[in-house]
Each structure stands twice: as C-alpha cells, then as structure tokens.
Write an enzyme that holds these catalytic residues in place. Sequence first.
Site, PDB file in Angstrom:
ATOM      1  N   ASP A 258      -5.436  -6.830   5.730  1.00  0.00           N
ATOM      2  CA  ASP A 258      -6.635  -6.085   5.336  1.00  0.00           C
ATOM      3  C   ASP A 258      -7.740  -7.100   5.005  1.00  0.00           C
ATOM      4  O   ASP A 258      -8.883  -7.007   5.470  1.00  0.00           O
ATOM      5  CB  ASP A 258      -6.280  -5.240   4.098  1.00  0.00           C
TER       6      ASP A 258
ATOM      7  N   ASP B 191      -3.167 -17.995   1.472  1.00  0.00           N
ATOM      8  CA  ASP B 191      -4.331 -18.657   0.865  1.00  0.00           C
ATOM      9  C   ASP B 191      -4.876 -19.736   1.793  1.00  0.00           C
ATOM     10  O   ASP B 191      -6.085 -19.886   1.976  1.00  0.00           O
ATOM     11  CB  ASP B 191      -3.989 -19.209  -0.533  1.00  0.00           C
TER      12      ASP B 191
ATOM     13  N   TYR C  49       0.821  -1.214   0.000  1.00  0.00           N
ATOM     14  CA  TYR C  49       0.000   0.000   0.000  1.00  0.00           C
ATOM     15  C   TYR C  49       0.856   1.266   0.000  1.00  0.00           C
ATOM     16  O   TYR C  49       0.399   2.334  -0.365  1.00  0.00           O
ATOM     17  CB  TYR C  49      -0.944   0.028   1.209  1.00  0.00           C
TER      18      TYR C  49
ATOM     19  N   LYS D 156       3.410 -15.320   2.278  1.00  0.00           N
ATOM     20  CA  LYS D 156       3.339 -16.048   1.005  1.00  0.00           C
ATOM     21  C   LYS D 156       4.787 -16.333   0.594  1.00  0.00           C
ATOM     22  O   LYS D 156       5.254 -15.908  -0.468  1.00  0.00           O
ATOM     23  CB  LYS D 156       2.586 -15.174  -0.019  1.00  0.00           C
TER      24      LYS D 156
ATOM     25  N   ASP E  50     -10.977  -8.507   7.691  1.00  0.00           N
ATOM     26  CA  ASP E  50     -12.380  -8.354   7.287  1.00  0.00           C
ATOM     27  C   ASP E  50     -13.078  -9.713   7.236  1.00  0.00           C
ATOM     28  O   ASP E  50     -14.246  -9.843   7.610  1.00  0.00           O
ATOM     29  CB  ASP E  50     -12.485  -7.676   5.916  1.00  0.00           C
TER      30      ASP E  50
END
Length: 367
Positions: free
Chosen positions: A252, A228, A144, A195, A256
């Site tokens: 993020d 994942d 970001y 990852k 959520d």
Amino acid sequence: MKTLKIAVLPGDGIGPEVMQGALAVLEKVAGQEGFGLDCSTWDVGGAAIDNHGVALPDATKEGCRAAEAILFGSVGGPKWESLPPKEQPERAALLPLRKEFSLFANIRPGLLYPELVQASPLKEERIPQGIDIVCIRELTGGIYFGQPKSTTELEDGDVEAIDTMVYRASEIRRIAEVAAVAARERGGRVCSVDKANVLETSVLWRKTVTEFFAKEYPDLELSHLYVDNAAMQLVSNPNQFDVLFTENMFGDILSDELAVVCGSIGMLASASLGKGENSHGLPFGLYEPAGGSAPDIVGQDKANPCAQILSAAMMLRYSFGETAAADRIENAVKKVVKSGVRTGDIAFGADAVGTHKMVEAIMAELG
Ligand code: NAD
C-alpha cells in the site's frame, strides 16, 4: 471469433470522460486484431447512490459476475462526502468488489517516459531514462484483514487496539507466482520486500518465496529487501528494480511512493487480479487508473485519458491474453506523448490538448 466480455463501470467525476476514450481505443484494436467485444455498462459509486441508493447495486455485481473482466473508472466526489463513511463510494463500492472477486494481486506499473521526467519529484540526473518498474502488492491478506482486530478499554483506564498480521504460505506462493509471470515478460528480476528481521509473517514470506522461486522459477533473479530499505531505494535509484513485490500494507505504502516518484497520476494504470479463471483460462481482473475522480477538473475536457487507456491495455494482456493488442495500445500512447501531444497535467506549461484531442491522437496513431 473470440469475444471479450467486459463489465464497464465508469463511475464518477472524470471516470465517464476517460472511459469513453478507453472504449473507443478498445474497439479500434479489436477490429485490428480480430476479436469481438461484448461490453455492458453499470452504475457504480456516487452515480449508483444517486440512481439506486447504494454504491454497489446488486445489478452491477451481477453484471460483473457475468463478465470476464471489469474495466473501472473512478468513484467519489464532494457530493457524497457527507455520507457515513461506510456508505461512501470508495469504501462501499471498491472494497466490496475486491472482496467479491477475491482480487488478491494488485499490479501497478511505475512507468515514466524519459520525455516526462520533469513530472517526477526526483532529480532528473537520477532517472535520465525515465522509470520502468512494476510493483505487485498482495491485496487480500495481512494486517488489513487478520483477526483478531479490536479496541478495548482496559481496567487501568488505558485503551488498547489490536490488529493482527496473518499470512499463509499458500497466499504467499500465489502472489509470488504473479510476480514471477510479470518478471518473465520483463527483465527477469524480482525483488521481494518484507521485514524478516522483525516479523514472523515476513520470515515465512521470505522462506516461502525463496523455496518457490528455487523450485518453480530458477531462471529468474530473486533478491530480498527489508521494507525500510526498499522505501529508501525507491527514491534514490528506482530503476534498480524490475518487479517489486510485497505484502498488503507494505505494498500500500510502496505503490503510492512509486506513483509519486513517477509523476503524473494521469498516466498510471493498475490491475487487480482475482483467484478465479475466466473462460479464456486467465485471471478475472479489475482494471482502473491509479488516480481518483478528480472533481477539480470534471466536465472541463482536461482529464488525461492515458491512465484509463493503459488500464484497458493491461486488461487485454492479463485477462484476455491479447498481448499484441495491448502492445499496440501501449506503443500508441507512448508515441503520442513523446511527440508532444499532451494534456495539461503533463504539458509543463506548454500548449495542452483536451481529453478528446488526446484520444483522437492516440486513435490516429493506432492507424
Ligand atoms: P484524485 O486522484 O481524484 O485527484 C488528485 C489530483 O490529480 C487532482 O488535482 C486531479 O485533477 C489530478 N488528476 C487525477 N487524475 C487525473 C487525470 N486522469 N488527468 C489529469 N489530472 C488528474 O484524488 P483526490 O482529489 O484525493 O480524490 C478525489 C475523489 O476521488 C475522492 O472522492 C476520492 O475518494 C476519490 N478517489 C477514488 C479512487 C478510485 O476510484 N479508485 C481513488 C482515489 C481517490
């Protein structure tokens, strides 16, 4: 007497309604635990646009700088949606506040009491005892914020956009420390999400986290998951986790996902901790409910005040070290909700109480 200096930013929509309840609760526990409150209230978001022309006025920033923690309500609403995106309440108030105070660690408890499992989209048999996890997200690094960031029209007529994911080992250790401290207060288990099979930043993340825990927190149980897989595990067996922590973008998405899995947004608190220490030697932080300004129920005495009240409890715990007061509040909310006194969002069709009655019940439970 120890005094807690708090900048109160109620904001828009249901923000001021639920903030009133949180402040009443704070005052009560301050009396019970013997500390003082020095609260100053400032406009933010749409209210600040209306009164001062900008979503984050200088006076509000100054008020926050002079405080030791920020208790934030929520910002935004239809009234300000036609403004240019950069001037809209969330973007023009919350993001600059995060930047201003280097709020690098976002902590979201994923808490669902067993009595509220119906609120979760998961089958009840998967979460018979409810859910109790903490998700910690790195908030100021990663893709970001990484440079370069660009969109370029290419000579062959195509268009190319670039985002860059960057992490330093020091940033990784800093967030790992937050996860470790949280785990020590809970079940002692930390799962780091990355990852590392694909990304360089994740290889560094995993190596740094592994070395950090081996050296500084060998007593804690550390595991690693690819993002994942973590997303799948969170919906198939959330309670396998104690403290989950990860970088900005993965966090993020996962935080959520956790909020949805936990059902009502009206129950979920959050904290964003900064780099700096306040005068109590603890992190400066911004504390806010996970939900927004809920324009559909504003002014109707329907908002669930629990998320704001639980955010105030997190503030007492993390920025002021007032663990007993935080426990008091969390236990009172739990008892009241378990006893069946509930706002409409968690009443499942049974009789519901309004915001005021809910706060009254929590105050009565506090004694
Ligand atoms: P929202 O979270 O405000 O509302 C989503 C749904 O959840 C609504 O039905 C609402 O009534 C309900 N809800 C939320 N909090 C509740 C509570 N405490 N008690 C009972 N029900 C509650 O999300 P939205 O509708 O997408 O956004 C509305 C506005 O809030 C937008 O302007 C958005 O930009 C803003 N927003 C602000 C923040 C923030 O201040 N941090 C976060 C999210 C959204």
